[in-house]
Write a protein that holds these residues in place. Sequence first.
Motif, PDB file in Angstrom:
ATOM      1  N   VAL A 103       0.743  -1.286  -0.258  1.00  0.00           N
ATOM      2  CA  VAL A 103       0.099   0.004   0.174  1.00  0.00           C
ATOM      3  C   VAL A 103       0.644   1.559   0.474  1.00  0.00           C
ATOM      4  O   VAL A 103       0.237   2.283  -0.615  1.00  0.00           O
ATOM      5  CB  VAL A 103      -0.772   0.110   1.106  1.00  0.00           C
ATOM      6  CG1 VAL A 103      -1.710   0.933   1.425  1.00  0.00           C
ATOM      7  CG2 VAL A 103      -2.050  -1.309   1.089  1.00  0.00           C
ATOM      8  N   ARG A 104       2.051   1.439   1.012  1.00  0.00           N
ATOM      9  CA  ARG A 104       3.192   2.320   0.962  1.00  0.00           C
ATOM     10  C   ARG A 104       3.528   2.736  -0.234  1.00  0.00           C
ATOM     11  O   ARG A 104       3.254   4.224  -0.855  1.00  0.00           O
ATOM     12  CB  ARG A 104       4.173   2.031   1.807  1.00  0.00           C
ATOM     13  CG  ARG A 104       3.870   2.153   3.004  1.00  0.00           C
ATOM     14  CD  ARG A 104       4.561   2.214   4.162  1.00  0.00           C
ATOM     15  NE  ARG A 104       3.664   2.272   5.618  1.00  0.00           N
ATOM     16  CZ  ARG A 104       4.487   3.125   6.746  1.00  0.00           C
ATOM     17  NH1 ARG A 104       4.344   4.454   5.772  1.00  0.00           N
ATOM     18  NH2 ARG A 104       4.182   2.354   7.223  1.00  0.00           N
ATOM     19  N   LEU A 105       3.514   1.774  -1.440  1.00  0.00           N
ATOM     20  CA  LEU A 105       3.887   1.599  -2.774  1.00  0.00           C
ATOM     21  C   LEU A 105       4.272   2.168  -3.628  1.00  0.00           C
ATOM     22  O   LEU A 105       4.148   3.462  -4.645  1.00  0.00           O
ATOM     23  CB  LEU A 105       4.929   0.381  -2.397  1.00  0.00           C
ATOM     24  CG  LEU A 105       5.568   0.312  -4.287  1.00  0.00           C
ATOM     25  CD1 LEU A 105       7.022   1.217  -4.553  1.00  0.00           C
ATOM     26  CD2 LEU A 105       5.606  -1.014  -5.059  1.00  0.00           C
ATOM     27  N   VAL A 106       2.531   1.807  -3.149  1.00  0.00           N
ATOM     28  CA  VAL A 106       1.378   2.527  -4.259  1.00  0.00           C
ATOM     29  C   VAL A 106       0.779   3.608  -3.859  1.00  0.00           C
ATOM     30  O   VAL A 106       1.021   4.332  -4.947  1.00  0.00           O
ATOM     31  CB  VAL A 106      -0.071   1.037  -4.740  1.00  0.00           C
ATOM     32  CG1 VAL A 106      -0.781   1.855  -5.650  1.00  0.00           C
ATOM     33  CG2 VAL A 106       0.752  -0.206  -4.986  1.00  0.00           C
ATOM     34  N   VAL A 107       0.776   4.113  -2.845  1.00  0.00           N
ATOM     35  CA  VAL A 107       0.438   5.176  -2.728  1.00  0.00           C
ATOM     36  C   VAL A 107       1.271   5.961  -3.078  1.00  0.00           C
ATOM     37  O   VAL A 107       0.951   7.278  -4.222  1.00  0.00           O
ATOM     38  CB  VAL A 107      -0.220   5.547  -1.637  1.00  0.00           C
ATOM     39  CG1 VAL A 107      -0.938   6.868  -0.908  1.00  0.00           C
ATOM     40  CG2 VAL A 107      -1.505   4.675  -1.051  1.00  0.00           C
ATOM     41  N   SER A 108       2.602   6.157  -2.543  1.00  0.00           N
ATOM     42  CA  SER A 108       3.472   7.419  -2.645  1.00  0.00           C
ATOM     43  C   SER A 108       3.799   7.245  -4.764  1.00  0.00           C
ATOM     44  O   SER A 108       4.321   8.757  -5.106  1.00  0.00           O
ATOM     45  CB  SER A 108       5.188   6.516  -2.180  1.00  0.00           C
ATOM     46  OG  SER A 108       4.467   6.388  -0.517  1.00  0.00           O
ATOM     47  N   GLU A 109       4.147   5.790  -5.157  1.00  0.00           N
ATOM     48  CA  GLU A 109       4.069   6.062  -6.430  1.00  0.00           C
ATOM     49  C   GLU A 109       2.844   7.422  -6.995  1.00  0.00           C
ATOM     50  O   GLU A 109       3.435   7.822  -8.403  1.00  0.00           O
ATOM     51  CB  GLU A 109       3.960   4.457  -7.130  1.00  0.00           C
ATOM     52  CG  GLU A 109       5.736   4.018  -7.318  1.00  0.00           C
ATOM     53  CD  GLU A 109       7.349   4.474  -7.328  1.00  0.00           C
ATOM     54  OE1 GLU A 109       6.585   5.486  -8.977  1.00  0.00           O
ATOM     55  OE2 GLU A 109       7.943   4.416  -7.336  1.00  0.00           O
ATOM     56  N   MET A 110       1.599   7.157  -6.862  1.00  0.00           N
ATOM     57  CA  MET A 110       0.933   7.759  -7.640  1.00  0.00           C
ATOM     58  C   MET A 110       0.598   9.377  -7.186  1.00  0.00           C
ATOM     59  O   MET A 110       0.838   9.472  -8.370  1.00  0.00           O
ATOM     60  CB  MET A 110      -0.768   7.295  -6.509  1.00  0.00           C
ATOM     61  CG  MET A 110      -1.265   5.462  -7.378  1.00  0.00           C
ATOM     62  SD  MET A 110      -2.450   5.123  -6.936  1.00  0.00           S
ATOM     63  CE  MET A 110      -3.407   6.441  -7.197  1.00  0.00           C
ATOM     64  N   MET A 111       1.047   9.200  -5.287  1.00  0.00           N
ATOM     65  CA  MET A 111       1.627  11.073  -5.125  1.00  0.00           C
ATOM     66  C   MET A 111       2.582  11.471  -5.825  1.00  0.00           C
ATOM     67  O   MET A 111       2.836  12.712  -6.354  1.00  0.00           O
ATOM     68  CB  MET A 111       1.602  10.594  -3.499  1.00  0.00           C
ATOM     69  CG  MET A 111      -0.056  10.179  -2.855  1.00  0.00           C
ATOM     70  SD  MET A 111       0.497  11.098  -1.428  1.00  0.00           S
ATOM     71  CE  MET A 111       0.768  12.226  -1.105  1.00  0.00           C
ATOM     72  N   ARG A 112       3.766  10.779  -6.555  1.00  0.00           N
ATOM     73  CA  ARG A 112       4.692  11.303  -6.936  1.00  0.00           C
ATOM     74  C   ARG A 112       4.545  11.815  -8.114  1.00  0.00           C
ATOM     75  O   ARG A 112       5.119  12.562  -9.140  1.00  0.00           O
ATOM     76  CB  ARG A 112       6.019  10.145  -6.821  1.00  0.00           C
ATOM     77  CG  ARG A 112       6.983  10.406  -7.366  1.00  0.00           C
ATOM     78  CD  ARG A 112       8.017   9.220  -7.673  1.00  0.00           C
ATOM     79  NE  ARG A 112       7.406   7.970  -8.145  1.00  0.00           N
ATOM     80  CZ  ARG A 112       8.193   7.851  -8.972  1.00  0.00           C
ATOM     81  NH1 ARG A 112       8.668   9.170  -9.680  1.00  0.00           N
ATOM     82  NH2 ARG A 112       8.094   6.996  -9.941  1.00  0.00           N
ATOM     83  N   ALA A 113       3.340  10.583  -8.688  1.00  0.00           N
ATOM     84  CA  ALA A 113       3.224  10.783 -10.651  1.00  0.00           C
ATOM     85  C   ALA A 113       2.199  11.742 -10.497  1.00  0.00           C
ATOM     86  O   ALA A 113       0.854  11.532 -10.689  1.00  0.00           O
ATOM     87  CB  ALA A 113       3.168   9.566 -11.518  1.00  0.00           C
ATOM     88  N   ASP A 114       2.921  12.828 -11.399  1.00  0.00           N
ATOM     89  CA  ASP A 114       1.470  14.098 -12.498  1.00  0.00           C
ATOM     90  C   ASP A 114       0.260  13.108 -12.843  1.00  0.00           C
ATOM     91  O   ASP A 114      -0.585  13.714 -12.894  1.00  0.00           O
ATOM     92  CB  ASP A 114       2.390  15.128 -13.176  1.00  0.00           C
ATOM     93  CG  ASP A 114       2.820  15.728 -12.067  1.00  0.00           C
ATOM     94  OD1 ASP A 114       3.071  15.909 -11.024  1.00  0.00           O
ATOM     95  OD2 ASP A 114       3.741  17.167 -12.442  1.00  0.00           O
ATOM     96  N   MET A 115       1.025  11.966 -13.549  1.00  0.00           N
ATOM     97  CA  MET A 115       0.205  11.101 -14.618  1.00  0.00           C
ATOM     98  C   MET A 115      -1.258  10.653 -14.159  1.00  0.00           C
ATOM     99  O   MET A 115      -2.430  10.298 -14.584  1.00  0.00           O
ATOM    100  CB  MET A 115       0.715  10.033 -15.581  1.00  0.00           C
ATOM    101  CG  MET A 115       0.690   9.067 -14.479  1.00  0.00           C
ATOM    102  SD  MET A 115       1.636   7.992 -15.536  1.00  0.00           S
ATOM    103  CE  MET A 115       3.522   8.967 -15.097  1.00  0.00           C
ATOM    104  N   PHE A 116      -1.155  10.577 -12.725  1.00  0.00           N
ATOM    105  CA  PHE A 116      -2.591  10.039 -12.155  1.00  0.00           C
ATOM    106  C   PHE A 116      -3.439  11.349 -11.194  1.00  0.00           C
ATOM    107  O   PHE A 116      -4.172  10.775 -11.145  1.00  0.00           O
ATOM    108  CB  PHE A 116      -1.663   9.466 -10.550  1.00  0.00           C
ATOM    109  CG  PHE A 116      -0.959   8.163 -10.849  1.00  0.00           C
ATOM    110  CD1 PHE A 116      -1.495   7.009 -11.998  1.00  0.00           C
ATOM    111  CD2 PHE A 116       0.795   7.800 -11.102  1.00  0.00           C
ATOM    112  CE1 PHE A 116      -0.553   5.890 -12.956  1.00  0.00           C
ATOM    113  CE2 PHE A 116       1.454   7.038 -11.872  1.00  0.00           C
ATOM    114  CZ  PHE A 116       0.675   5.365 -12.078  1.00  0.00           C
TER     115      PHE A 116
END
Length: 201
Positions: A103-116
Amino acid sequence: MLRASRKQELKELIFVQSIKLFKEKGFDNVTVEEITQACGIAKGTFYNYFPKKEAVLLHLAVSQLESVHESIQRNQNMPDLKQKLLHLFSNLFHQYAEQPDMVRLVVSEMMRADMFIDAEMRIVEKFRQALAALLEDAKDKGLLTTQAASEDIAAVLTGVYFNSLLIWLSGDTAAIQIETLFQRHFDIVWEGIRSEGVVEQ
């Protein structure tokens, strides 16, 4: 029904294997081909479930939204509105406790990328709408008599939930502790709602 179940299992396999690779190599360094090799499937099969690699990350949010709708449906006859809401949020936090690293990985990646951002905001809006519909239903059943708009209450509850999520992501707080924190904040909001008219069971 069995076919649908198998499809869901395969989708979950793709998701889990993808997350493992993202964790090992970083999201940007993983290709769809590597994911399909790890799953033992063809590329075409991957694209049957996810239109692109980025869509894998959105799967968690979509799954949680589905969990919200299922919880609302399953507990629609529960007379205690507070318990119904807490049960709904507890189901979401349960996944954090089961697979915190994922969950940490998914949410962190999503918050990092503008495309999401756009996709995330659409899911958050659907989440808020589901809560608003639940509250409106409680008003229709006479369980909630507040003059506050259901949409406004839902927006506050959504804010409390995502604030808890951000606190959890920013530190070493365990999922069980973050659920306790969420409930403390929820109780403060609930006192305001109750003072305006919750029918206690």
